[in-house]
Scaffold this active site. Sequence first.
Site, PDB file in Angstrom:
ATOM      1  N   HIS A  42       0.899  -1.151  -0.052  1.00 60.07           N
ATOM      2  CA  HIS A  42      -0.081  -0.217   0.053  1.00 60.07           C
ATOM      3  C   HIS A  42       0.732   1.159   0.084  1.00 60.07           C
ATOM      4  O   HIS A  42       0.549   2.184   0.733  1.00 60.07           O
ATOM      5  CB  HIS A  42      -0.864  -0.107   1.095  1.00 60.07           C
ATOM      6  CG  HIS A  42      -2.136  -1.061   1.080  1.00 60.07           C
ATOM      7  ND1 HIS A  42      -3.265  -0.779   0.358  1.00 60.07           N
ATOM      8  CD2 HIS A  42      -2.081  -2.389   1.571  1.00 60.07           C
ATOM      9  CE1 HIS A  42      -3.867  -1.868   0.548  1.00 60.07           C
ATOM     10  NE2 HIS A  42      -3.311  -2.809   1.200  1.00 60.07           N
ATOM     11  N   ASP A  73      -0.575  -4.847   6.058  1.00 58.36           N
ATOM     12  CA  ASP A  73      -1.453  -5.724   5.358  1.00 58.36           C
ATOM     13  C   ASP A  73      -1.314  -5.907   3.899  1.00 58.36           C
ATOM     14  O   ASP A  73      -0.825  -5.202   3.351  1.00 58.36           O
ATOM     15  CB  ASP A  73      -2.915  -5.144   5.728  1.00 58.36           C
ATOM     16  CG  ASP A  73      -3.079  -3.587   5.106  1.00 58.36           C
ATOM     17  OD1 ASP A  73      -1.986  -3.115   5.392  1.00 58.36           O
ATOM     18  OD2 ASP A  73      -3.985  -3.546   4.425  1.00 58.36           O
ATOM     19  N   GLU A  74      -1.996  -7.023   3.545  1.00 56.03           N
ATOM     20  CA  GLU A  74      -2.063  -7.355   2.150  1.00 56.03           C
ATOM     21  C   GLU A  74      -0.793  -7.103   1.540  1.00 56.03           C
ATOM     22  O   GLU A  74      -0.745  -6.229   0.476  1.00 56.03           O
ATOM     23  CB  GLU A  74      -3.395  -6.492   1.440  1.00 56.03           C
ATOM     24  CG  GLU A  74      -4.603  -6.699   1.913  1.00 56.03           C
ATOM     25  CD  GLU A  74      -5.725  -5.951   1.432  1.00 56.03           C
ATOM     26  OE1 GLU A  74      -6.636  -6.428   0.772  1.00 56.03           O
ATOM     27  OE2 GLU A  74      -5.584  -4.613   1.190  1.00 56.03           O
ATOM     28  N   VAL A  75       0.253  -7.674   1.933  1.00 55.97           N
ATOM     29  CA  VAL A  75       1.473  -7.688   1.328  1.00 55.97           C
ATOM     30  C   VAL A  75       1.815  -8.641   0.266  1.00 55.97           C
ATOM     31  O   VAL A  75       1.985  -9.822   0.781  1.00 55.97           O
ATOM     32  CB  VAL A  75       2.815  -7.422   2.228  1.00 55.97           C
ATOM     33  CG1 VAL A  75       3.933  -7.365   1.803  1.00 55.97           C
ATOM     34  CG2 VAL A  75       2.551  -6.383   3.287  1.00 55.97           C
ATOM     35  N   GLU A  84      -2.365  -9.372   9.705  1.00 55.76           N
ATOM     36  CA  GLU A  84      -1.386 -10.429   8.867  1.00 55.76           C
ATOM     37  C   GLU A  84      -0.418 -10.722   9.690  1.00 55.76           C
ATOM     38  O   GLU A  84       0.347 -11.526   9.511  1.00 55.76           O
ATOM     39  CB  GLU A  84      -1.355  -9.937   7.314  1.00 55.76           C
ATOM     40  CG  GLU A  84      -2.829 -10.091   6.630  1.00 55.76           C
ATOM     41  CD  GLU A  84      -3.393  -8.737   6.400  1.00 55.76           C
ATOM     42  OE1 GLU A  84      -3.583  -7.869   7.526  1.00 55.76           O
ATOM     43  OE2 GLU A  84      -3.882  -8.177   5.411  1.00 55.76           O
TER      44      GLU A  84
END
Lengths: 541, 541
Positions: free
Chosen positions: B278, B331-333, B382
Amino acid sequence: MSTNLLRLILLFITLSITSSLSTPSPADSPPYLWPLPAEFSFGNETLSVDPTVTLIVAGNGGGSLIIRAAFDRYMGIIFKHASGRGSLLSRIRFLKMVEYDITSLKIVVHSDSEELQLGVDESYTLMVSKKNEQSIVGAATIEANTVYGALRGLETFSQLCAFDYITKSVQIYKAPWYIQDKPRFGYRGLLIDTSRHYLPIDVIKQIIESMSFAKLNVLHWHIVDEQSFPLETPTYPNLWKGAYSRWERYTVEDASEIVRFAKMRGINVMAEVDVPGHAESWGTGYPDLWPSLSCREPLDVTKNFTFDVISGILADMRKIFPFELFHLGGDEVNTDCWKNTTHVKEWLQGRNFTTKDAYKYFVLRAQQIAISKNWTPVNWEETFSSFGKDLDPRTVIQNWLVSDICQKAVAKGFRCIFSNQGYWYLDHLDVPWEEVYNTEPLNGIEDPSLQKLVIGGEVCMWGETADTSVVLQTIWPRAAAAAERMWSTREAVSKGNITLTALPRLHYFRCLLNNRGVPAAPVDNFYARRPPLGPGSCYAQ
Amino acid sequence: MSTNLLRLILLFITLSITSSLSTPSPADSPPYLWPLPAEFSFGNETLSVDPTVTLIVAGNGGGSLIIRAAFDRYMGIIFKHASGRGSLLSRIRFLKMVEYDITSLKIVVHSDSEELQLGVDESYTLMVSKKNEQSIVGAATIEANTVYGALRGLETFSQLCAFDYITKSVQIYKAPWYIQDKPRFGYRGLLIDTSRHYLPIDVIKQIIESMSFAKLNVLHWHIVDEQSFPLETPTYPNLWKGAYSRWERYTVEDASEIVRFAKMRGINVMAEVDVPGHAESWGTGYPDLWPSLSCREPLDVTKNFTFDVISGILADMRKIFPFELFHLGGDEVNTDCWKNTTHVKEWLQGRNFTTKDAYKYFVLRAQQIAISKNWTPVNWEETFSSFGKDLDPRTVIQNWLVSDICQKAVAKGFRCIFSNQGYWYLDHLDVPWEEVYNTEPLNGIEDPSLQKLVIGGEVCMWGETADTSVVLQTIWPRAAAAAERMWSTREAVSKGNITLTALPRLHYFRCLLNNRGVPAAPVDNFYARRPPLGPGSCYAQ
C-alpha cells in the site's frame, strides 16, 4: 483595460485544452472562475496575498455591516490553511516584515441602501494589481453600486486566491486582473422543499451559504405541502400540528433568522404557500379546511374560513419575508373530489360554477390576498395555461411542465421564471450537468422586450427523495451549471465545446465546494449524487 | 440515588414499546440518550434551561480552555433556535426576570492534566435538579476527573436538552437526573482514508466534530496508500509529489491543526503509514523506493534508503501526532514481484531469505523505528498471523479479516483492536445497523485478564468509493451503533430486543445529527447511505 471577450473565450478554450487531461497547474488556474464573469482580462504576474490583509472601505455604503461580515467570512475561506491568517507562521512572517504584493482589499460601495429586491444592482468591478509606478501599494479593489454587488465581487476575489503548498502562501496567478461583471438575469433561484422532508435550520443555512458561492440569489422556500406543515403561524397556531413531529418545525424566529442569514449573503427568500392543492397537511390542525374526511385536498373552496386562514398565514409571513415575490403555488390541482362532496357540489351549482371555475375563483382570490399585502404573486404554470389573461397582470408565471410556457406567458405580457422539469428539476437524477448547462431560458423568445419579461430561472430540489442526508450533493454540482447559464453572458455559455470551455472549470468549482465543506457530488457520473466509482482526484471525477 | 440498571432497562423497553410506532413525545423523550450511560436514574419533572445559563468551574482542571471552548460550542448547539441564547426574545425574558429552573452549569474537574492518551479517564457524573430545600439554585453539575470526562458529560447534558416549540424554551424532561457514566473500552475508533480520496480539512473537522457526539475517541488517519501521498514530510519533501494534485495536500500545519481540533473534543489522532505494501505513491517523489518500474510495491526491502525514508517520515510525524499509538499497516503484502526483481532476488539469496522472511524483516525493522521514536506500534492482523510472537510484544494487533484474531492475539499476550470487515467496515454497504450493533468485540474471550487486552474497536471508513460527497452519510448512523457497543455496558447492549431498546434511540440520534448539520443517512434502509424512498419524518426513516 477593457477587453475583447471573444478573444478571451478563445484563449480560455486553448488553456482548457491543455489542462483537460490532467489536474490543473498554476499556469492554467486563473480562468477557473465559476460563473464566468461578463468581462475580464488578466496578465502573467503571480501576486502573494498578505494573511493580515486589511479591509479599506469607501463610498456611502462601505461601512455596511454586511460588507464587514462578508469580509470576515471570506478571509476564513481564503486563509483556511493553518499557515494562513492568524496562524503563528503568518505572525512570524509579519514580524519579519515579509513583503506581500496584496496588503489591502478596498471595497467601494456607492449606495447606502441595503434593500434587497428583485433586480437589485449586483454589478461590480474587481481590480487586482501589484504596486508599481501608478499605485504605491499593491491592492485589490472592488467597486460596486450596492453592497450586494460587492458581495459578488468578494466571491470572485476568493476564487482568484489559491493556497500555494510550496510557498505556503495565498497567491493570485496571472495578475493584473480587471473584471467587470454583472448577472444576465435578476432572478437566479433554487427551490427547497421542507414539507416532504424537514430540513434543519443548520442545513438550510448550509444550502444558502453554498448558493452564494455560485452567485445564486433567490431561495424559493416551498415550506408547506400535503405531507407536513412545519412553520409556525401565530394567527392560526394549530396549523403546525400538521408538522411531521413536535420537533420538525420552524418558529417565526427561525424563519426570520433564515431570511437574515440569506440577506447577509445577498440572497432573497421567496416563500411559497401552495393552494388549493398540495395542502392536505393544513387540515391536521383545522379539519374544516378539508372539504371532507375523504376529500382532504384541494382546500375547501366554499368556506370563507379557508380564505381567512390563507389571509392569516400571509399576514404572519409578511412580517418574516420582505421579498416582493410570494409564491401561491396553484399546480396539480385535481378537483375531482370537490364534485363528490355534497356541500361543495351544492356551492358549485349555486354559483353555476364548473370545478375549473372554482379552481380559478380560488387562485384569483388568493392572488388578491397576496396583492393586498403588497406582494407580487407567483404561480406555477397551470394557472396560466388554465386561466391566461384572467390572472392578475402582475402575476409571475413559474414554468415547470411545458417547455414553451415562458414563450407563451411573456407573449401575453406576464413575467416568467424558467425551471423546466426535464432539465432543471434536480430530483431528476438522470439529467447530467451538460443538459442542465445547455438549457437556455430564452430559447424561442427573440424580441428583446419580451426577453426582459423572463426574470430568470430556478433549479428545483424537490424533497420526496432528498432529505438532510443527500440534499446538498443532489443540488451540487448541477445547480452550478444552471447558475453559470443564468449569470454569465449568453455568448460565453452558448459557444464552443462545453467539455473544453466549462467542464474543467466545473470540476474545479466542485472541488472548491468540497474544500469549503460542501459535499458536492462527482461531476462525471451519469446519475446525479452517485458516489465515485473508485479512487481518484476530485479534479478528475 | 444509585439505581438498578436492569430495572431501568426494563422501564426503557416499556417506554420504547409505547413510542416505537409513532414519533417521540415529551413523555418518552428522556431516555433518548446515545450511547446509553453506564448508570442513570430520572424523575418526572420538567425543567426549563436559562438561555443565559452561566458556566461555573471548579477543581484543579476547571479553568481549562478546553472546558470553556466546549461550553461555548454546546451552548450554540443547545440554544440553536433563534429564540434561544442571545436572541431578542431571551433578552426580553431576562429583563422580565422570567424564572428558569436551570440557571447555571457547574463543571468540576479534579485533574489539571490535559494529557490525552489511551485509557485517559473519561468518566463523569452528571446531576440535574431543580432548586429545592437541598439546593438554593437549580443547577446542572458535571463532575469528572479529567477535562475529557467533562466533555463526555457535556455531550450527555446536551442530549438531555430539548427545544420545546410551544414554550420556545429549552427544557429537560424527567428531571431530576443522576447519571454516572464511563466507557467500556478505552479505544473507540473511526478510520478515515485520505489516500483513495483526499478529504479537505473542513471535512475532516466535520467528521471529528460528529465523532464527539457519539463519544468516539480515536481518529485513525490512514493518511497514505498506493493511490496518493497527501501529507507534507519536510525531511523528504518530494513525497507529497505523490499527491493527486498540487491542491490535494496537507501541510504539517494542517495536520497539527487537525490534531489540535480533535484534542479540543477529547479525540486522539492515530496516524497510519502503511508499509511495505500500500505504498506505491511514495515512489512518485523517490522512485528508488520502488524495487523497479514494473514492481512499485511492496517498497524496496533491500535498501537502507527505504528505512531512512520511513525514519524521516516518522520523525516528522512525531512532531505532529502526540498519541502513543502509531499504525504501521503491514496488511495485504503481495511479495510476488520482489521475486521477479533481480537485485531484490539477489539480496534474498544473499541472506537466505524467503520473501516471507523479508516481509517480516521489513515489519520488524519498521516497528523498531517507531519504538525508537517512543511510539507503540499498531499493525494489521496479517503481521500477527504471519509472525506471531516474533512481533515486538508491545504491538497492538488490529483485526480486520478473521473473526477470532483478537481471541488468538490476546492469548499470546498482544493487545488487540476489533474491527472485523464483515461488520465494522463502513464501506460494506450491505451491513445494516443491527449487525453493526450486535457485533461484540469480546466474543469468545472469557478470561477477564485477556478481555482487558482488547483495548477497543474501530469502524473503518475506507475511501475507495467514499469521497467528500458521501463520507459522512456512509459513516452515520452505523458508526453510532458501534459507538454504543463500545461505550455502554455489555449488559445494556446485549439484552432485549434491540428493535425496542436501541432502534428508537438510534432514530432519534440520527435526527440529532441532522439537526447539528451532519448528513446522517436514514436508519431503516437496508443499504447504507441510501436516500429516503419517499416523504416522511426523520424519526421514522
